[in-house]
Design a protein around this motif. Structure first.
Motif, PDB file in Angstrom:
ATOM      1  N   LYS A  87       0.831  -1.203   0.000  1.00  0.00           N
ATOM      2  CA  LYS A  87       0.000   0.000   0.000  1.00  0.00           C
ATOM      3  C   LYS A  87       0.866   1.253   0.000  1.00  0.00           C
ATOM      4  N   LEU A  88       1.929   1.259   0.815  1.00  0.00           N
ATOM      5  CA  LEU A  88       2.825   2.405   0.868  1.00  0.00           C
ATOM      6  C   LEU A  88       3.522   2.616  -0.476  1.00  0.00           C
ATOM      7  N   GLU A  89       3.930   1.509  -1.112  1.00  0.00           N
ATOM      8  CA  GLU A  89       4.612   1.613  -2.396  1.00  0.00           C
ATOM      9  C   GLU A  89       3.688   2.133  -3.491  1.00  0.00           C
ATOM     10  N   SER A  90       2.388   1.933  -3.322  1.00  0.00           N
ATOM     11  CA  SER A  90       1.439   2.351  -4.356  1.00  0.00           C
ATOM     12  C   SER A  90       1.075   3.836  -4.259  1.00  0.00           C
ATOM     13  N   ILE A  91       1.439   4.494  -3.162  1.00  0.00           N
ATOM     14  CA  ILE A  91       1.130   5.920  -2.981  1.00  0.00           C
ATOM     15  C   ILE A  91       2.043   6.757  -3.872  1.00  0.00           C
ATOM     16  N   GLU A  92       1.451   7.549  -4.710  1.00  0.00           N
ATOM     17  CA  GLU A  92       2.224   8.360  -5.658  1.00  0.00           C
ATOM     18  C   GLU A  92       2.715   9.647  -4.991  1.00  0.00           C
ATOM     19  N   ILE A  93       3.991   9.933  -5.168  1.00  0.00           N
ATOM     20  CA  ILE A  93       4.598  11.133  -4.602  1.00  0.00           C
ATOM     21  C   ILE A  93       4.448  12.278  -5.597  1.00  0.00           C
ATOM     22  N   PRO A  94       3.893  13.413  -5.187  1.00  0.00           N
ATOM     23  CA  PRO A  94       3.723  14.561  -6.096  1.00  0.00           C
ATOM     24  C   PRO A  94       5.030  14.937  -6.783  1.00  0.00           C
ATOM     25  N   SER A  95       4.942  15.291  -8.044  1.00  0.00           N
ATOM     26  CA  SER A  95       6.141  15.553  -8.854  1.00  0.00           C
ATOM     27  C   SER A  95       6.909  16.798  -8.400  1.00  0.00           C
ATOM     28  N   PHE A  96       6.228  17.741  -7.735  1.00  0.00           N
ATOM     29  CA  PHE A  96       6.900  18.978  -7.344  1.00  0.00           C
ATOM     30  C   PHE A  96       7.749  18.816  -6.073  1.00  0.00           C
TER      31      PHE A  96
END
Length: 212
Positions: A87-96
């Protein structure tokens, strides 16, 4: 053979304590031994279940102090931990996001907010220490406006002046103060000292504490 050898070298009244010690150190099940018979007469009474020796006291296998974890419970725990990692790996980190610290802790912030209603992870974990680092980076103006806005919208708690004073290492900040004194020949650091906002806040709190 090992137990018979112990009988030959250890008096009978010491045998039970010795077996208990080995059971504790090796974490192995040990059946009760009689000490008033010949060393070869080692048996388990037919009417009694095997016991584990704990500090010289016999504990029935079914006792509350001896409750082995079932295979099903153990596998379920591993499965849940695996699901959490996925689940943690699937969280997308904002590009900015440019800060490496935010990139590392962001999935955990999102997960913690979903579970507890806030992203303020306690200090007693790796992610909690990263949160502490984020607060220092913010006070040092080392986070971008977009990164600060993102954390603020999530409900992330940043440092106040009081937090800076109590969170910072006293010896470290005192060293910075003495360096400032050596360079500028004064201790009068501005409250908002741009080169080191953390030092300015720390000195400001020192003045407040002195006045009180």
């Amino acid at each position: 053979f090992f137990m018979h050898s112990l009988y030959r070298i250890i008096p009978s009244n010491e045998m039970k304590r010795t077996i208990s010690l080995f059971a504790t150190l090796l974490a192995i099940p040990v059946v009760s031994f009689t000490t008033n018979t010949h060393p070869t007469d080692v048996s388990v009474p037919p009417h009694r279940a095997p016991t584990f020796l704990d500090g010289g006291h016999e504990l029935p296998v079914g006792s509350r102090r001896f409750q082995p974890t079932s295979t099903k419970t153990f596998l379920s725990k591993i499965h849940n931990e695996g699901d959490e990692d996925e689940k943690l790996e699937s969280i997308e980190i904002p590009s900015f996001i440019k800060s490496p610290v935010i990139s590392q802790v962001y999935p955990a912030l999102v997960s913690h907010k979903e579970k507890y209603g806030n992203p303020n992870i306690p200090l007693g974990s790796t992610d909690g220490k990263r949160c502490k680092t984020l607060r220092r980076l913010h006070f040092q103006n080392k986070l971008s406006d977009d990164e600060v806005a993102l954390l603020t919208d999530m409900g992330f708690r940043f440092h106040s002046f009081e937090d800076v004073y109590y969170e910072c290492d006293f010896d470290e900040m005192l060293g910075k103060l003495m360096d400032y004194r050596a360079e500028f020949d004064t201790f009068q650091i501005p409250k908002k000292y741009e080169p080191d906002p953390e030092l300015g806040a720390w000195v400001t709190m020192l003045r407040r504490l002195y006045r009180t």
